[in-house]
Write a protein that holds these residues in place. Structure first.
Motif, mmCIF file in Angstrom:
data_model
loop_
_atom_site.group_PDB
_atom_site.id
_atom_site.type_symbol
_atom_site.label_atom_id
_atom_site.label_comp_id
_atom_site.label_asym_id
_atom_site.label_seq_id
_atom_site.Cartn_x
_atom_site.Cartn_y
_atom_site.Cartn_z
ATOM 1 N N GLY B 41 -5.809 37.225 -3.449
ATOM 2 C CA GLY B 41 -5.667 37.316 -2.229
ATOM 3 C C GLY B 41 -6.919 37.602 -1.222
ATOM 4 O O GLY B 41 -6.903 37.834 0.044
ATOM 5 N N LYS B 42 -8.076 37.426 -1.744
ATOM 6 C CA LYS B 42 -9.529 38.094 -1.189
ATOM 7 C C LYS B 42 -10.305 36.688 -1.177
ATOM 8 O O LYS B 42 -10.183 35.671 -1.902
ATOM 9 C CB LYS B 42 -9.908 39.228 -1.751
ATOM 10 C CG LYS B 42 -9.205 40.259 -1.505
ATOM 11 C CD LYS B 42 -9.863 41.586 -1.940
ATOM 12 C CE LYS B 42 -9.090 42.923 -1.548
ATOM 13 N NZ LYS B 42 -9.707 44.065 -2.020
ATOM 14 N N ARG B 43 -11.236 37.099 -0.393
ATOM 15 C CA ARG B 43 -12.435 35.902 -0.351
ATOM 16 C C ARG B 43 -13.246 35.912 -1.522
ATOM 17 O O ARG B 43 -13.347 36.965 -1.983
ATOM 18 C CB ARG B 43 -13.378 36.040 1.095
ATOM 19 C CG ARG B 43 -14.171 37.415 0.882
ATOM 20 C CD ARG B 43 -14.987 37.549 2.233
ATOM 21 N NE ARG B 43 -14.056 37.818 3.224
ATOM 22 C CZ ARG B 43 -14.533 38.106 4.377
ATOM 23 N NH1 ARG B 43 -15.947 37.915 4.778
ATOM 24 N NH2 ARG B 43 -13.622 38.531 5.507
ATOM 25 N N PRO B 44 -13.735 34.769 -1.892
ATOM 26 C CA PRO B 44 -14.768 34.635 -2.923
ATOM 27 C C PRO B 44 -16.088 35.561 -2.455
ATOM 28 O O PRO B 44 -16.626 35.166 -1.264
ATOM 29 C CB PRO B 44 -15.241 33.094 -3.223
ATOM 30 C CG PRO B 44 -14.292 32.454 -2.511
ATOM 31 C CD PRO B 44 -13.735 33.421 -1.225
ATOM 32 N N GLN B 45 -16.661 36.682 -3.251
ATOM 33 C CA GLN B 45 -17.741 37.244 -2.755
ATOM 34 C C GLN B 45 -18.890 37.013 -4.110
ATOM 35 O O GLN B 45 -18.583 36.879 -5.300
ATOM 36 C CB GLN B 45 -17.470 38.774 -2.938
ATOM 37 C CG GLN B 45 -16.315 38.947 -1.715
ATOM 38 C CD GLN B 45 -16.512 40.483 -1.332
ATOM 39 O OE1 GLN B 45 -16.093 41.149 -2.046
ATOM 40 N NE2 GLN B 45 -16.917 40.614 0.146
ATOM 41 N N LEU B 46 -19.987 36.794 -3.575
ATOM 42 C CA LEU B 46 -21.269 36.712 -4.378
ATOM 43 C C LEU B 46 -21.356 37.929 -5.197
ATOM 44 O O LEU B 46 -21.556 39.015 -4.716
ATOM 45 C CB LEU B 46 -22.495 36.507 -3.417
ATOM 46 C CG LEU B 46 -23.715 36.179 -4.285
ATOM 47 C CD1 LEU B 46 -23.685 34.664 -4.936
ATOM 48 C CD2 LEU B 46 -25.001 36.509 -3.500
ATOM 49 N N ILE B 47 -21.575 37.591 -6.328
ATOM 50 C CA ILE B 47 -21.894 38.815 -7.322
ATOM 51 C C ILE B 47 -23.290 38.888 -7.950
ATOM 52 O O ILE B 47 -24.109 39.823 -8.117
ATOM 53 C CB ILE B 47 -20.826 39.070 -8.364
ATOM 54 C CG1 ILE B 47 -20.762 37.866 -9.384
ATOM 55 C CG2 ILE B 47 -19.580 39.511 -7.900
ATOM 56 C CD1 ILE B 47 -19.987 37.901 -10.778
ATOM 57 N N ILE B 48 -23.688 37.641 -8.331
ATOM 58 C CA ILE B 48 -25.254 37.388 -8.586
ATOM 59 C C ILE B 48 -25.590 35.959 -8.490
ATOM 60 O O ILE B 48 -24.746 35.121 -8.494
ATOM 61 C CB ILE B 48 -25.370 37.943 -10.143
ATOM 62 C CG1 ILE B 48 -26.752 38.093 -10.665
ATOM 63 C CG2 ILE B 48 -24.665 37.063 -10.956
ATOM 64 C CD1 ILE B 48 -27.016 39.049 -11.758
ATOM 65 N N ASP B 49 -26.879 35.591 -8.228
ATOM 66 C CA ASP B 49 -27.402 34.474 -8.352
ATOM 67 C C ASP B 49 -28.651 34.281 -9.016
ATOM 68 O O ASP B 49 -29.440 35.319 -9.169
ATOM 69 C CB ASP B 49 -27.502 33.811 -6.935
ATOM 70 C CG ASP B 49 -28.502 34.745 -5.970
ATOM 71 O OD1 ASP B 49 -28.277 34.411 -4.690
ATOM 72 O OD2 ASP B 49 -28.748 35.738 -6.431
ATOM 73 N N ILE B 50 -29.077 33.309 -9.467
ATOM 74 C CA ILE B 50 -30.314 33.026 -10.116
ATOM 75 C C ILE B 50 -30.870 31.860 -9.463
ATOM 76 O O ILE B 50 -30.311 30.673 -9.377
ATOM 77 C CB ILE B 50 -30.288 33.172 -11.737
ATOM 78 C CG1 ILE B 50 -31.565 32.950 -12.497
ATOM 79 C CG2 ILE B 50 -29.419 31.891 -12.030
ATOM 80 C CD1 ILE B 50 -31.167 33.285 -13.985
ATOM 81 N N ARG B 51 -32.257 31.522 -9.635
ATOM 82 C CA ARG B 51 -32.927 30.489 -9.006
ATOM 83 C C ARG B 51 -33.722 29.866 -10.243
ATOM 84 O O ARG B 51 -34.048 30.784 -11.215
ATOM 85 C CB ARG B 51 -34.076 30.747 -8.107
ATOM 86 C CG ARG B 51 -33.043 31.059 -6.652
ATOM 87 C CD ARG B 51 -33.960 31.363 -5.402
ATOM 88 N NE ARG B 51 -33.199 31.562 -4.226
ATOM 89 C CZ ARG B 51 -32.336 32.695 -3.681
ATOM 90 N NH1 ARG B 51 -32.359 33.626 -4.469
ATOM 91 N NH2 ARG B 51 -31.750 32.674 -2.885
ATOM 92 N N SER B 52 -34.101 28.888 -10.067
ATOM 93 C CA SER B 52 -34.567 27.886 -11.445
ATOM 94 C C SER B 52 -36.040 28.491 -12.062
ATOM 95 O O SER B 52 -36.513 27.900 -13.216
ATOM 96 C CB SER B 52 -34.619 26.445 -11.294
ATOM 97 O OG SER B 52 -35.419 26.236 -10.060
ATOM 98 N N ASN B 53 -36.656 29.464 -11.046
ATOM 99 C CA ASN B 53 -37.889 29.780 -11.610
ATOM 100 C C ASN B 53 -37.764 30.998 -12.721
ATOM 101 O O ASN B 53 -38.869 31.552 -12.959
ATOM 102 C CB ASN B 53 -38.845 30.014 -10.283
ATOM 103 C CG ASN B 53 -38.228 31.352 -9.538
ATOM 104 O OD1 ASN B 53 -37.114 31.547 -9.452
ATOM 105 N ND2 ASN B 53 -38.965 32.083 -8.689
ATOM 106 N N VAL B 54 -36.527 31.688 -12.781
ATOM 107 C CA VAL B 54 -36.674 32.754 -13.852
ATOM 108 C C VAL B 54 -35.291 32.119 -14.565
ATOM 109 O O VAL B 54 -34.478 31.174 -14.549
ATOM 110 C CB VAL B 54 -35.850 34.005 -12.957
ATOM 111 C CG1 VAL B 54 -37.138 34.375 -12.132
ATOM 112 C CG2 VAL B 54 -34.679 33.811 -12.057
ATOM 113 N N GLY B 55 -35.480 33.000 -15.984
ATOM 114 C CA GLY B 55 -34.542 32.531 -17.031
ATOM 115 C C GLY B 55 -33.398 33.460 -16.954
ATOM 116 O O GLY B 55 -32.484 33.202 -17.774
#
Lengths: 114, 111
Positions: B41-55
């Motif tokens: 019943g709630k909105r999606p919330q960002l928990i973590i993200d990664i960009r392609s310059n790190v593994g």
């Protein structure tokens, strides 16, 4: 904290009606998005906008149109509502930078077309 | 075409154990991979993200790993707790600002 506000949490409309879903964000974000969420299908992009009066089709634009006359507001329009458009609709916004930024979502509008 | 596949669709783990959710993407030019958590019943919330310059990236009990060669990325949750129960979505960007989402994983933590 980013605030994305959708005008209605629940909406019931009739087949053939013209339906407007409104979304407002308060963080001066360049990008705004409309998704629909259906069980087992995840979030599918309908339309997005990267600037005022600019729009691009997403993956499922058929039967929908959008309007962005002001930076903070992005409207989704169902020109002639049909029962297969019954769904949860989510609006999101993000900053427009070269280095990608997270999207922030509203609470959603659960739309039922009878 | 632009595609993100997510597995498994449902996952049940005992409280305190680890959970792993995997996603693959189709466009080698993708460079941004966020994970969202959506409670009922709630909105999606960002928990973590990664960009392609790190593994790999960690934030307390949550970590994400990225293998650009294989075009897959994974979410790892350690020491799971009941409040981790939710639907988790992975996503990848394609070209400009557009994200394509996976179909979601319903995670249930068994007390």
């Amino acid at each position: 904290d980013v605030k994305v506000t959708q005008s209605s949490r629940y909406l019931v409309k009739r087949t053939g009606e013209k339906v407007f879903l409104e979304c407002v964000q308060d963080m001066d974000h360049e990008n705004m998005f409309w998704y629909r969420q259906d069980p087992g299908l995840g979030l599918r992009l309908i339309y997005f906008s990267y600037d005022v009066k600019m729009k691009e089709k997403g993956d499922i634009p058929e039967g929908y149109s959008v309007s962005r006359e002001k930076k903070e507001r992005f409207s989704l329009i169902l020109e002639s509502a049909s029962t297969n458009q019954t769904s949860m609709y989510l609006c999101a916004s993000s900053r427009g930078t070269v280095w990608r930024e997270p999207q922030h979502f509203g609470d959603g509008t659960r739309l039922s077309i009878l | 075409g632009e595609n993100v596949e997510q597995h498994p669709s449902t996952l049940s783990v005992q409280e305190g154990d680890s959970a792993v959710i995997k996603c693959t993407y189709s466009d080698s030019a993708s460079n941004y991979f966020p994970w969202y958590k959506q409670e009922l019943g709630k909105r999606p919330q960002l928990i973590i993200d990664i960009r392609s310059n790190v593994g790999e990236k960690k934030d307390q009990r949550i970590a994400v790993t990225l293998n650009k060669t294989a075009k897959h990325f994974s979410l790892h949750i350690t020491e799971t707790q009941p409040e981790d129960s939710a639907v988790y979505f992975c996503a990848a960007n394609f070209g400009n600002e557009k994200l394509t989402f996976g179909t979601g994983t319903r995670l249930t933590i068994i007390p």
